[in-house]
Design a protein around this motif. Sequence first.
Motif, PDB file in Angstrom:
ATOM      1  N   ALA A 188      98.652  84.164  98.071  1.00 33.42           N
ATOM      2  CA  ALA A 188      97.788  85.189  98.654  1.00 33.42           C
ATOM      3  C   ALA A 188      98.572  86.109  99.592  1.00 33.42           C
ATOM      4  N   MET A 189      99.305  85.514 100.534  1.00 28.78           N
ATOM      5  CA  MET A 189     100.045  86.327 101.505  1.00 28.78           C
ATOM      6  C   MET A 189     101.148  87.134 100.847  1.00 28.78           C
ATOM      7  N   ALA A 190     101.846  86.539  99.880  1.00 28.13           N
ATOM      8  CA  ALA A 190     102.931  87.259  99.212  1.00 28.13           C
ATOM      9  C   ALA A 190     102.391  88.472  98.452  1.00 28.13           C
ATOM     10  N   LEU A 191     101.296  88.302  97.720  1.00 33.20           N
ATOM     11  CA  LEU A 191     100.731  89.424  96.961  1.00 33.20           C
ATOM     12  C   LEU A 191     100.200  90.514  97.895  1.00 33.20           C
ATOM     13  N   ILE A 192      99.487  90.117  98.931  1.00 35.01           N
ATOM     14  CA  ILE A 192      98.946  91.107  99.866  1.00 35.01           C
ATOM     15  C   ILE A 192     100.073  91.827 100.604  1.00 35.01           C
ATOM     16  N   SER A 193     101.082  91.084 101.040  1.00 34.14           N
ATOM     17  CA  SER A 193     102.213  91.693 101.754  1.00 34.14           C
ATOM     18  C   SER A 193     102.997  92.623 100.847  1.00 34.14           C
ATOM     19  N   LEU A 194     103.180  92.217  99.610  1.00 30.72           N
ATOM     20  CA  LEU A 194     103.842  93.090  98.639  1.00 30.72           C
ATOM     21  C   LEU A 194     103.003  94.347  98.412  1.00 30.72           C
ATOM     22  N   GLY A 195     101.698  94.174  98.359  1.00 30.87           N
ATOM     23  CA  GLY A 195     100.805  95.324  98.214  1.00 30.87           C
ATOM     24  C   GLY A 195     100.934  96.302  99.360  1.00 30.87           C
ATOM     25  N   ARG A 196     101.035  95.786 100.572  1.00 30.54           N
ATOM     26  CA  ARG A 196     101.162  96.667 101.739  1.00 30.54           C
ATOM     27  C   ARG A 196     102.401  97.553 101.658  1.00 30.54           C
ATOM     28  N   MET A 197     103.412  97.073 100.990  1.00 34.23           N
ATOM     29  CA  MET A 197     104.665  97.826 100.914  1.00 34.23           C
ATOM     30  C   MET A 197     104.631  98.931  99.851  1.00 34.23           C
ATOM     31  N   GLN A 198     103.593  98.952  99.051  1.00 30.25           N
ATOM     32  CA  GLN A 198     103.504  99.956  97.991  1.00 30.25           C
ATOM     33  C   GLN A 198     103.123 101.317  98.563  1.00 30.25           C
ATOM     34  N   THR A 199     103.734 102.359  98.022  1.00 31.28           N
ATOM     35  CA  THR A 199     103.358 103.707  98.445  1.00 31.28           C
ATOM     36  C   THR A 199     102.227 104.247  97.583  1.00 31.28           C
ATOM     37  N   ASP A 200     102.102 103.757  96.366  1.00 29.93           N
ATOM     38  CA  ASP A 200     101.013 104.148  95.482  1.00 29.93           C
ATOM     39  C   ASP A 200      99.758 103.365  95.878  1.00 29.93           C
ATOM     40  N   GLU A 201      98.714 104.092  96.224  1.00 32.71           N
ATOM     41  CA  GLU A 201      97.488 103.467  96.720  1.00 32.71           C
ATOM     42  C   GLU A 201      96.852 102.530  95.689  1.00 32.71           C
ATOM     43  N   ARG A 202      96.944 102.859  94.419  1.00 27.07           N
ATOM     44  CA  ARG A 202      96.356 101.992  93.384  1.00 27.07           C
ATOM     45  C   ARG A 202      97.102 100.663  93.298  1.00 27.07           C
ATOM     46  N   HIS A 203      98.425 100.714  93.388  1.00 27.07           N
ATOM     47  CA  HIS A 203      99.206  99.474  93.371  1.00 27.07           C
ATOM     48  C   HIS A 203      98.894  98.629  94.610  1.00 27.07           C
ATOM     49  N   LEU A 204      98.793  99.284  95.762  1.00 27.65           N
ATOM     50  CA  LEU A 204      98.437  98.583  96.997  1.00 27.65           C
ATOM     51  C   LEU A 204      97.108  97.858  96.814  1.00 27.65           C
ATOM     52  N   ARG A 205      96.105  98.584  96.344  1.00 31.82           N
ATOM     53  CA  ARG A 205      94.767  98.009  96.191  1.00 31.82           C
ATOM     54  C   ARG A 205      94.761  96.859  95.182  1.00 31.82           C
ATOM     55  N   ALA A 206      95.441  97.020  94.060  1.00 34.31           N
ATOM     56  CA  ALA A 206      95.451  95.982  93.021  1.00 34.31           C
ATOM     57  C   ALA A 206      96.109  94.692  93.529  1.00 34.31           C
ATOM     58  N   LEU A 207      97.220  94.815  94.228  1.00 35.30           N
ATOM     59  CA  LEU A 207      97.895  93.624  94.747  1.00 35.30           C
ATOM     60  C   LEU A 207      97.089  92.948  95.866  1.00 35.30           C
ATOM     61  N   VAL A 208      96.431  93.729  96.698  1.00 34.74           N
ATOM     62  CA  VAL A 208      95.595  93.154  97.755  1.00 34.74           C
ATOM     63  C   VAL A 208      94.405  92.414  97.136  1.00 34.74           C
ATOM     64  N   ILE A 209      93.825  92.978  96.083  1.00 34.38           N
ATOM     65  CA  ILE A 209      92.722  92.306  95.383  1.00 34.38           C
ATOM     66  C   ILE A 209      93.210  90.993  94.771  1.00 34.38           C
ATOM     67  N   ALA A 210      94.368  91.027  94.138  1.00 27.98           N
ATOM     68  CA  ALA A 210      94.918  89.798  93.535  1.00 27.98           C
ATOM     69  C   ALA A 210      95.142  88.729  94.594  1.00 27.98           C
ATOM     70  N   GLY A 211      95.727  89.111  95.713  1.00 27.50           N
ATOM     71  CA  GLY A 211      95.936  88.164  96.802  1.00 27.50           C
ATOM     72  C   GLY A 211      94.623  87.659  97.378  1.00 27.50           C
ATOM     73  N   GLY A 212      93.641  88.523  97.463  1.00 20.40           N
ATOM     74  CA  GLY A 212      92.333  88.130  97.970  1.00 20.40           C
ATOM     75  C   GLY A 212      91.670  87.055  97.122  1.00 20.40           C
ATOM     76  N   GLY A 213      91.896  87.109  95.821  1.00 13.21           N
ATOM     77  CA  GLY A 213      91.356  86.069  94.951  1.00 13.21           C
ATOM     78  C   GLY A 213      91.897  84.693  95.307  1.00 13.21           C
ATOM     79  N   PHE A 214      93.192  84.627  95.614  1.00 12.45           N
ATOM     80  CA  PHE A 214      93.791  83.349  96.024  1.00 12.45           C
ATOM     81  C   PHE A 214      93.259  82.900  97.390  1.00 12.45           C
ATOM     82  N   TRP A 215      92.990  83.867  98.289  1.00 16.67           N
ATOM     83  CA  TRP A 215      92.426  83.501  99.592  1.00 16.67           C
ATOM     84  C   TRP A 215      91.034  82.908  99.433  1.00 16.67           C
ATOM     85  N   VAL A 216      90.234  83.442  98.505  1.00 15.91           N
ATOM     86  CA  VAL A 216      88.886  82.907  98.289  1.00 15.91           C
ATOM     87  C   VAL A 216      88.959  81.428  97.902  1.00 15.91           C
ATOM     88  N   ILE A 217      89.831  81.105  96.961  1.00 21.34           N
ATOM     89  CA  ILE A 217      89.983  79.709  96.535  1.00 21.34           C
ATOM     90  C   ILE A 217      90.468  78.858  97.711  1.00 21.34           C
TER      91      ILE A 217
END
Length: 184
Positions: free
Chosen positions: A111-140
Amino acid sequence: MITGLLPQDLPTLLTGLAAATCLTAAPACRSRHAILLVQLAAGLFFAAHYLCLGLSGGALANILGSVQTAAAIFATRSAAMNRLGYGLIGLMVILALAFWQGPVTMLSILAMALISLGRMQTDERHLRALVIAGGGFWVIHDVIGQAWIALAADIGALAVGIAALMALTVRVRIEWRPAALPTI
């Protein structure tokens, strides 16, 4: 009863609710910069929340995540901040492995790796997609760990994040056409 699920003291409850509100609101922001600023606030509130709960490991992880978020905010303007942002992702993984507590730790690492990687993206869509992916792991993770305020925040952030990503990528066009006239 719900009183058994929520913290009993006011500072713990307020920091948890503030963190949940910020985390849920972040995906609704319209720019990368705004998303990251609200994520920074969420991370700091979660650090305070975990300190109130006596969970110093969770507090430390959120402080480290907040430093990484701050680096990500300035990464587009500074090569040093860009390197720091990516370096902190590696440090997060190393610290999580050092404090291994079983499969739940793997969920938090992913979760943290995906969200942190997302934060480093300059493309907003990539940022959002990686944060969503990480969020799924946080839910579990939150379900297994019975972290109910965090679970509510993560579910809210996922719902808002998916809606915001869909708004960026899917266009719906509705046309009204008159009914066809019968041919004679």
